[in-house]
Design an enzyme around this catalytic site. Structure first.
Site, mmCIF file in Angstrom:
data_model
loop_
_atom_site.group_PDB
_atom_site.id
_atom_site.type_symbol
_atom_site.label_atom_id
_atom_site.label_comp_id
_atom_site.label_asym_id
_atom_site.label_seq_id
_atom_site.Cartn_x
_atom_site.Cartn_y
_atom_site.Cartn_z
ATOM 1 N N LYS A 1 45.140 29.199 26.924
ATOM 2 C CA LYS A 1 45.128 29.065 28.449
ATOM 3 C C LYS A 1 42.970 27.826 28.248
ATOM 4 O O LYS A 1 42.339 27.878 27.640
ATOM 5 C CB LYS A 1 44.866 30.096 29.009
ATOM 6 C CG LYS A 1 43.955 30.029 30.072
ATOM 7 C CD LYS A 1 44.094 31.304 30.869
ATOM 8 C CE LYS A 1 43.585 31.755 32.598
ATOM 9 N NZ LYS A 1 44.196 33.126 33.046
ATOM 10 N N SER B 1 46.558 33.728 37.169
ATOM 11 C CA SER B 1 45.923 32.474 36.993
ATOM 12 C C SER B 1 46.332 31.634 35.701
ATOM 13 O O SER B 1 45.910 30.529 35.603
ATOM 14 C CB SER B 1 44.599 32.420 37.385
ATOM 15 O OG SER B 1 44.021 33.168 35.819
ATOM 16 N N SER C 1 46.595 37.995 35.392
ATOM 17 C CA SER C 1 46.695 37.130 35.940
ATOM 18 C C SER C 1 47.494 36.653 34.441
ATOM 19 O O SER C 1 47.045 35.269 34.078
ATOM 20 C CB SER C 1 45.286 35.542 35.311
ATOM 21 O OG SER C 1 44.687 35.871 36.522
#
Lengths: 97, 476
Positions: free
Chosen positions: B73, B148, B172
Site C-alpha cells: 500500500k 482505504s 481499511s
C-alpha cells in the site's frame, strides 16, 4: 451549532487556507458529523479512566548507542524545495507584528 | 499459492526473473482497468529476482518468500520509490528509508511489484478520494472496492499479485476484503511494526495482509510481524504460524465457542447479508460449534468514539506536511508568499483533499480548549469501556463473529458527498481497532455480491483467528 467564525479559526490553527465556498461546505459537513458524535455524551462512563493506549507498554528504552542509520542526511536534504549548503530555506517567518 | 510459487523457483520450473517479468507485465496491463497501483517497482523487482536466481544457481538457501510477488500500500515506505499515501501533498515524495515490514519482506526475497492506490491518507471506505483517481472494483467497474486499502484488495482479487500489504485503522483492510471477496487480516495492535507506515492515527493504525488463501495470509504475517527497535509500540513476537491439518481444524471448530454481538445484527445490516450469516452460523452449529448471543452495549458508541479519536490523532500526525519536508512543491514559490504562514495555508489548503481537510478540522476542534473534555476525553473513556466489554466477552467465548460491513459494495459516487453515510461502512470494524484486537474478514458464502464475515479474537490470538477462518471456509 458550529459558527463560521469558529471554522475559520480552526482552519487557521490547522494551517489550511480555504476559499469562502470551501469554508461553507466544511461548516455544513462538520454540523452533520458533530451531531452524530455528540451522542457520545449519552455513554455512562462516570467512573471510567480515559485511556490513550491499549498495550499497557510504558517507556520502552534502549541503550543510547549509535547504530546503523536508516536514512542519510543527504537523502532528507534532497527532499526540501530550497536549501543553501545544508541549511533548509523557508519563507520569511516574521512579517506581521 | 505462496508455497507453489516458491516451489516453482526451488524446483527450477521458472526463474525468479521470469516470474517478476510476468507479474509486472500482468499488473501493468490490468492496472489500466482497475487503477489499483500508483507506481511500479520494476528495478527493485528485477534486482530481487536476479539475486534469487543467483542463489538458486549457487545452491544457497532461499528466503521464505522467494519468487512471491507482493504489492504494498502506498502509505508504506519502500526506499527509493514514491510514497504518496494517495495525496497530492506527497506527489513528489520519494521514500527515504524502508518500512520495517518492507525490510522483512526483502530479507525473505519477496518480489515487490508496486505501490497500491488508496483513499488519501487512508481516510475513506471506498478508495475514491485518492488524488490519483479512484480504484475500480474487479467485481463490477462502477462499484467501489472499499477502502482505504482498495488498491491492495483489487490487486489481490484480480490476480495482479497473490498477496498484498494494507493498513487498517478503522476497517481499511477488512472492509475492502469484504467488498472484493478476499481474506483481509488486521493484526493485534503492537503485533506489526509501524515504522515506515505513514501515520494516520497512531493508537489505531496497524499494517495487515490481503490474500486469496488463509495460509498465504499467515505466512506473510509471520514474515512481517518481526521484532523491531524502531517502533516503541511494538509489543511481542510470539506468532508461529503453521496451518493445522484439516482434521485438526474441524476438531478445533467443533469445540469452539463463538459469540455473536447483538449490536452487530441490529438494524442497518442488509437483510441478504444477515440471512447468509445466519445460515453460516447454523452450519457451524451442526458441526458442533457453540454459537451464542453476546452483548457489548458500548459498541453502539464505537463509531462516534472512533470519529473523535481518529481525527484528533490524524490532525496531529498530518501537521508535518508543510510543503518543505517531503519534496512537495516544485518549483518553490517562497517569493510569492508574504510569509511562512501564507506558505502553509496555501500548500496545505491545496495539497489536502476534502475528506482529509474535514478530518483535520474535526480533530482540531475536538482537541481545542473548551471542547476537549466534552469530546476527546469522553471518547477516551468510552474507548476504555469498549475494551473492558471485549475483554469480558472473551471470558466466555473464544471468538467473536459477525458481519464485516453493513452493506454490499456500493456504487462509486454514491456516498462521496455524504460523509456520515460513508463512515457507517465501518460500524462493525472500528471496535477491533479501538480495543486493539486482531480481526479478519473472510468471504461470506451465499450472497450475489461479495460480503464479508468478520472474526475478532482476543489480543495476540492470530493463530486461532486464522485456524477458525480456515475451519469456516472448509465447512461452509
Amino acid at each position: 451549532m458550529i459558527a463560521k467564525r469558529e471554522v475559520e479559526h480552526l482552519t487557521a490553527l490547522a494551517r489550511l487556507g480555504l476559499s469562502q465556498r470551501e469554508l461553507k461546505e466544511l461548516q455544513q459537513d462538520l454540523e452533520g458529523i458533530l451531531t452524530y458524535v455528540e451522542q457520545l455524551g449519552k455513554a455512562d462512563v462516570k467512573d471510567i479512566e480515559p485511556i490513550s493506549h491499549i498495550t499497557g507498554l510504558k517507556n520502552r528504552e534502549r541503550e543510547d548507542v549509535l547504530r546503523e542509520r536508516i536514512s542519510s542526511p543527504e537523502r532528507l536534504l534532497n527532499a526540501v524545495p530550497e536549501k543553501k549548503d545544508r541549511w533548509v530555506k523557508v519563507a520569511r517567518i516574521i512579517s506581521r507584528v | 499459492m505462496i508455497k507453489e510459487l516458491r516451489n516453482q523457483i526451488l524446483s527450477k520450473k521458472s526463474s525468479a526473473t521470469e516470474v517478476a517479468k510476468k507479474y509486472l507485465r500482468k499488473a501493468k496491463l490490468l492496472n489500466k482497468r482497475y487503477n489499483s497501483f500508483v507506481s511500479f517497482c520494476d528495478a527493485l523487482a528485477l534486482e530481487t529476482a536476479k539475486r534469487i536466481d543467483k542463489k538458486v544457481k549457487e545452491k544457497k538457501p532461499l528466503g521464505k518468500l522467494a519468487g512471491v510477488p507482493i504489492a504494498v500500500k502506498d502509505n508504506i515506505l519502500v526506499e527509493g520509490y514514491p510514497a504518496t499515501a494517495g495525496s497530492k501533498i506527497l506527489e513528489h515524495y520519494i521514500a527515504s528509508y524502508d518500512a520495517d515490514v518492507v525490510t522483512f519482506l526483502k530479507t525473505e526475497d519477496a518480489i515487490i511489484i508496486g505501490k497500491t492506490n488508496m483513499d488519501e491518507f487512508a481516510m475513506g471506505s471506498s478508495s475514491e478520494t485518492s488524488a490519483f483517481g479512484r480504484v475500480k472494483s474487479n467485481i463490477q467497474e462502477k462499484l467501489v472496492p472499499g477502502g482505504s486499502s482498495g488498491g491492495s484488495a483489487v490487486a489481490v482479487a484480480s490476480g495482479q499479485v497473490p498477496v498484498a500489504l494494507g493498513s487498517d485503522t478503522g476497517g481499511s483492510i477488512r472492509q475492502p476484503a469484504s467488498f472484493t471477496a478476499t481474506f483481509g487480516l488486521k493484526p493485534t495492535y503492537g503485533r506489526v511494526s509501524r515504522s515506515g507506515l505513514i501515520a494516520m492515527a497512531s493508537s489505531l493504525d496497524q499494517i495487515g495482509v490481503f490474500g486469496r488463501d488463509i495460509e498465504d495470509v499467515g505466512i506473510i504475517l509471520d514474515v512481517v510481524a518481526q521484532e523491531t527497535s524502531f517502533d516503541s509500540t511494538y509489543a511481542r513476537k510470539d506468532f508461529h504460524f503453521s496451518l493445522p491439518s484439516a482434521r485438526d481444524i474441524r476438531d478445533d471448530l467443533s469445540h469452539a465457542v463463538f459469540g455473536v454481538p447483538k449490536e452487530f445484527m441490529a438494524e442497518g445490516l442488509d437483510t441478504e447479508i444477515k440471512d447468509a450469516l445466519v445460515k453460516t452460523l447454523q452450519t457451524l452449529k451442526k458441526k458442533g460449534t457453540r454459537v451464542e448471543w453476546i452483548s457489548l452495549p458500548s459498541l453502539r458508541f464505537a463509531l462516534a468514539c472512533y470519529y473523535i479519536i481518529m481525527p484528533a490523532e490524524a490532525s496531529s500526525n498530518l501537521a508535518r506536511y508543510d510543503g518543505i519536508r517531503y519534496n512537495n512543491l516544485q518549483p518553490t514559490t517562497y517569493h510569492l508568499q508574504p510569509d511562512l504562514m501564507d506558505w502553509y495555508l496555501n500548500v496545505r489548503g491545496k495539497g489536502f483533499g476534502k475528506e482529509v481537510r474535514r478530518r483535520i478540522i474535526l480533530g482540531t476542534y475536538v482537541l481545542s480548549a473548551g471542547y476537549i473534555d466534552k469530546y476527546y476525553v469522553q471518547a477516551q473513556k468510552v474507548r476504555a469501556k469498549i475494551l473492558q466489554e471485549f475483554k469480558q466477552a472473551f471470558q466466555s467465548v473464544d471468538m467473536i463473529i459477525g458481519p464485516t460491513s453493513p452493506t454490499f459494495p456500493f456504487q462509486a459516487g454514491e456516498k462521496l458527498d455524504d460523509p456520515l453515510a460513508m463512515y457507517l461502512s465501518d460500524i462493525y470494524t472500528v471496535g477491533a481497532n479501538l480495543a486493539g484486537l486482531p480481526a479478519l474478514s473472510l468471504p461470506l458464502k451465499g450472497t450475489k455480491l461479495p460480503a464479508g464475515l468478520q472474526l475478532i479474537a482476543s489480543h495476540f490470538e492470530e493463530e486461532r483467528l486464522l485456524t477458525m477462518a480456515k475451519g469456516i471456509e472448509i465447512v461452509t
